[in-house]
Every structure is written in structure tokens, then in C-alpha cells.
Scaffold this motif. Structure first.
Motif, PDB file in Angstrom:
ATOM      1  N   GLN A  31       0.837  -1.196   0.000  1.00 32.12           N
ATOM      2  CA  GLN A  31       0.000   0.000   0.000  1.00 32.12           C
ATOM      3  C   GLN A  31       0.874   1.249   0.000  1.00 32.12           C
ATOM      4  OE1 GLN A  31      -1.889   0.020   4.077  1.00 32.12           O
ATOM      5  NE2 GLN A  31      -1.000   2.065   4.042  1.00 32.12           N
ATOM      6  N   LYS A  32       0.268   2.395  -0.297  1.00 30.18           N
ATOM      7  CA  LYS A  32       0.971   3.667  -0.169  1.00 30.18           C
ATOM      8  C   LYS A  32       1.278   3.891   1.309  1.00 30.18           C
ATOM      9  CE  LYS A  32      -1.459   5.846  -3.988  1.00 30.18           C
ATOM     10  NZ  LYS A  32      -2.483   6.846  -4.346  1.00 30.18           N
ATOM     11  N   HIS A  33       2.370   4.535   1.584  1.00 28.82           N
ATOM     12  CA  HIS A  33       2.786   4.877   2.953  1.00 28.82           C
ATOM     13  C   HIS A  33       3.036   3.630   3.816  1.00 28.82           C
ATOM     14  CE1 HIS A  33       1.556   8.900   1.821  1.00 28.82           C
ATOM     15  NE2 HIS A  33       0.342   8.470   1.590  1.00 28.82           N
ATOM     16  N   PHE A  34       3.422   2.503   3.201  1.00 31.15           N
ATOM     17  CA  PHE A  34       3.671   1.270   3.953  1.00 31.15           C
ATOM     18  C   PHE A  34       4.743   1.521   5.004  1.00 31.15           C
ATOM     19  CE2 PHE A  34       5.803  -2.745   4.805  1.00 31.15           C
ATOM     20  CZ  PHE A  34       4.727  -3.572   5.061  1.00 31.15           C
ATOM     21  N   GLY A  35       4.437   1.183   6.234  1.00 32.15           N
ATOM     22  CA  GLY A  35       5.381   1.356   7.334  1.00 32.15           C
ATOM     23  C   GLY A  35       5.361   2.734   7.963  1.00 32.15           C
ATOM     24  N   GLY A  36       4.683   3.668   7.317  1.00 33.31           N
ATOM     25  CA  GLY A  36       4.587   5.016   7.877  1.00 33.31           C
ATOM     26  C   GLY A  36       5.956   5.594   8.193  1.00 33.31           C
ATOM     27  N   LYS A  37       6.126   6.052   9.410  1.00 35.52           N
ATOM     28  CA  LYS A  37       7.377   6.685   9.844  1.00 35.52           C
ATOM     29  C   LYS A  37       8.319   5.686  10.521  1.00 35.52           C
ATOM     30  CE  LYS A  37       5.166  11.156  10.331  1.00 35.52           C
ATOM     31  NZ  LYS A  37       4.859  12.294  11.180  1.00 35.52           N
ATOM     32  N   TYR A  38       8.061   4.405  10.334  1.00 32.57           N
ATOM     33  CA  TYR A  38       8.860   3.370  10.995  1.00 32.57           C
ATOM     34  C   TYR A  38       9.734   2.628   9.991  1.00 32.57           C
ATOM     35  CZ  TYR A  38       5.601   4.185  14.798  1.00 32.57           C
ATOM     36  OH  TYR A  38       4.863   4.771  15.781  1.00 32.57           O
ATOM     37  N   ASP A  39      10.879   2.172  10.463  1.00 31.89           N
ATOM     38  CA  ASP A  39      11.746   1.310   9.668  1.00 31.89           C
ATOM     39  C   ASP A  39      11.452  -0.126  10.099  1.00 31.89           C
ATOM     40  OD1 ASP A  39      13.696  -0.121   8.377  1.00 31.89           O
ATOM     41  OD2 ASP A  39      15.369   1.077   9.130  1.00 31.89           O
ATOM     42  N   LEU A  40      10.613  -0.787   9.323  1.00 31.34           N
ATOM     43  CA  LEU A  40      10.177  -2.139   9.701  1.00 31.34           C
ATOM     44  C   LEU A  40      11.313  -3.158   9.660  1.00 31.34           C
ATOM     45  CD1 LEU A  40       6.667  -2.245   7.987  1.00 31.34           C
ATOM     46  CD2 LEU A  40       7.252  -1.610  10.322  1.00 31.34           C
ATOM     47  N   THR A  41      12.399  -2.843   8.973  1.00 34.63           N
ATOM     48  CA  THR A  41      13.520  -3.788   8.936  1.00 34.63           C
ATOM     49  C   THR A  41      14.220  -3.885  10.284  1.00 34.63           C
ATOM     50  OG1 THR A  41      15.109  -2.107   8.185  1.00 34.63           O
ATOM     51  CG2 THR A  41      13.916  -3.350   6.470  1.00 34.63           C
ATOM     52  N   GLU A  42      13.984  -2.907  11.165  1.00 33.45           N
ATOM     53  CA  GLU A  42      14.593  -2.930  12.492  1.00 33.45           C
ATOM     54  C   GLU A  42      13.718  -3.619  13.532  1.00 33.45           C
ATOM     55  OE1 GLU A  42      15.910   0.941  13.669  1.00 33.45           O
ATOM     56  OE2 GLU A  42      17.158   1.195  11.878  1.00 33.45           O
ATOM     57  N   ALA A  43      12.494  -3.969  13.157  1.00 36.63           N
ATOM     58  CA  ALA A  43      11.573  -4.611  14.100  1.00 36.63           C
ATOM     59  C   ALA A  43      11.820  -6.116  14.144  1.00 36.63           C
ATOM     60  CB  ALA A  43      10.131  -4.329  13.685  1.00 36.63           C
ATOM     61  N   GLU A  44      11.507  -6.697  15.279  1.00 31.58           N
ATOM     62  CA  GLU A  44      11.675  -8.137  15.492  1.00 31.58           C
ATOM     63  C   GLU A  44      10.332  -8.833  15.273  1.00 31.58           C
ATOM     64  OE1 GLU A  44      12.304 -10.934  19.385  1.00 31.58           O
ATOM     65  OE2 GLU A  44      13.574  -9.139  19.222  1.00 31.58           O
ATOM     66  N   GLU A  45      10.355  -9.951  14.572  1.00 31.12           N
ATOM     67  CA  GLU A  45       9.121 -10.711  14.334  1.00 31.12           C
ATOM     68  C   GLU A  45       8.809 -11.551  15.577  1.00 31.12           C
ATOM     69  OE1 GLU A  45       6.899 -13.429  10.959  1.00 31.12           O
ATOM     70  OE2 GLU A  45       9.050 -13.064  10.785  1.00 31.12           O
ATOM     71  N   THR A  46       7.913 -11.035  16.389  1.00 27.61           N
ATOM     72  CA  THR A  46       7.508 -11.675  17.638  1.00 27.61           C
ATOM     73  C   THR A  46       6.035 -11.370  17.853  1.00 27.61           C
ATOM     74  OG1 THR A  46       9.692 -11.359  18.604  1.00 27.61           O
ATOM     75  CG2 THR A  46       7.914 -11.773  20.142  1.00 27.61           C
TER      76      THR A  46
END
Length: 167
Positions: A31-46
Motif C-alpha cells: 500500500q501507499k505509505h507502507f510502514g509510515g514513519k517506521y523502519d520495519l527492517t529494524e523490528a523483530e518478528e515476535t
């Protein structure tokens, strides 16, 4: 620390992001604006408790129920103006639609100012980081047309049909 889960829904994959205490965002894949203001590559899958609650809320929603969004703690990382717009959307009942113009009039009684707000309101709605939880899909054009939805117009129509909304 930020945590995420990807959930399969009838309308495609949704990525949910949490800080362990609150939901930070929810986005459809591509979608447009995916992840918003966050860097999802730094998040942990939990799968945190907040993410589990959000997934159950979405399961109930897609089952045609009208779950109460107040049961999910949301943390808004948006401008003060966007926060006003999103708070107005949160007041919109399940299955009801609102126009961009009506949102402008909720924000001000001044007719000229309301006209000048339309683009800003459109941008605030379009950049909503909480797809479905904050129901930006319920915003329609003044003539009832389906306009703009970061997740795509087909998804917007499907969500409104699920809620049996008239538009």
C-alpha cells in the motif's frame, strides 16, 4: 524495541507493528505509505500480547463483527493536525461513511477555513498508519464516490461491503 507480525486476511497480508505496549501501525502489503514513519527492517518478528489482540480484533472484523477499537491501545506518531483528523474518524460508527467535506466541518465552523482544509484532510486520511482500526476506508467523496484509499479502491469497496455501508 519494535515488534511485528504479518497476518493473512481476506484482502491480503497486513503487517502489524507494536512497541509491546501499544499498536504502532497496521498496513496492507504494497500500500501507499507502507510502514509510515517506521523502519520495519529494524523490528523483530515476535507475537506480543498487543499483536495477538490486534490479530483477534481483525479476525472478528473480517468475520463481520463490529469489534470495539478501544480494546486495542493505539499509539499515534503523527502531526497534531493528522491526530485531529484521525480522532474524528475514530468516532465514525461501523458501517457509516463520512465525506472529506464533513470531516473539514468537524474541525472548524468557519466555512472558508473548511474549504481550505480539504487537501490537508485528504492527506491526513491517506497517511493513516492504522488501516481498518482507524476507519479511513469509510471516507467517501461528496457525491458518495469511492475516492482515494492507500490500500487500493478494491479493498476500500470490499471493506465497506463487509460493513454493509451505503455509499
Amino acid at each position: 524495541m519494535e515488534y511485528f507480525q504479518v497476518m493473512q486476511t481476506p484482502l491480503g497480508k497486513l503487517t502489524l507493528l507494536s512497541d509491546g505496549q501499544a499498536l504502532l501501525g497496521c498496513w496492507f502489503e504494497n500500500q501507499k505509505h507502507f510502514g509510515g514513519k517506521y523502519d520495519l527492517t529494524e523490528a523483530e518478528e515476535t507475537n506480543t500480547l498487543v499483536l495477538q489482540k490486534a490479530q483477534q480484533w481483525l479476525t472478528d472484523y473480517f468475520a463481520g463483527k463490529a469489534p470495539d477499537v478501544a480494546t486495542i491501545p493505539l499509539k499515534l506518531k503523527v502531526s497534531p493536525f493528522q491526530q485531529q483528523v484521525l480522532q474524528a474518524l475514530q468516532q465514525l460508527p461501523y458501517g457509516q461513511t463520512v465525506t472529506y467535506k464533513q470531516i473539514c466541518h468537524l474541525l472548524t465552523d468557519d466555512e472558508q477555513r473548511a474549504k481550505n482544509l480539504s487537501r490537508a484532510v485528504g492527506h491526513a486520511v491517506g497517511a493513516n498508519p492504522f488501516m481498518i482500526f482507524i476507519p479511513c476506508h469509510r471516507v467517501v467523496g461528496s457525491n458518495g464516490s469511492l475516492t482515494g484509499y492507500a490500500g487500493g479502491l478494491a479493498r476500500k469497496k470490499a471493506l465497506l461491503n463487509l460493513e454493509q455501508a451505503t455509499f
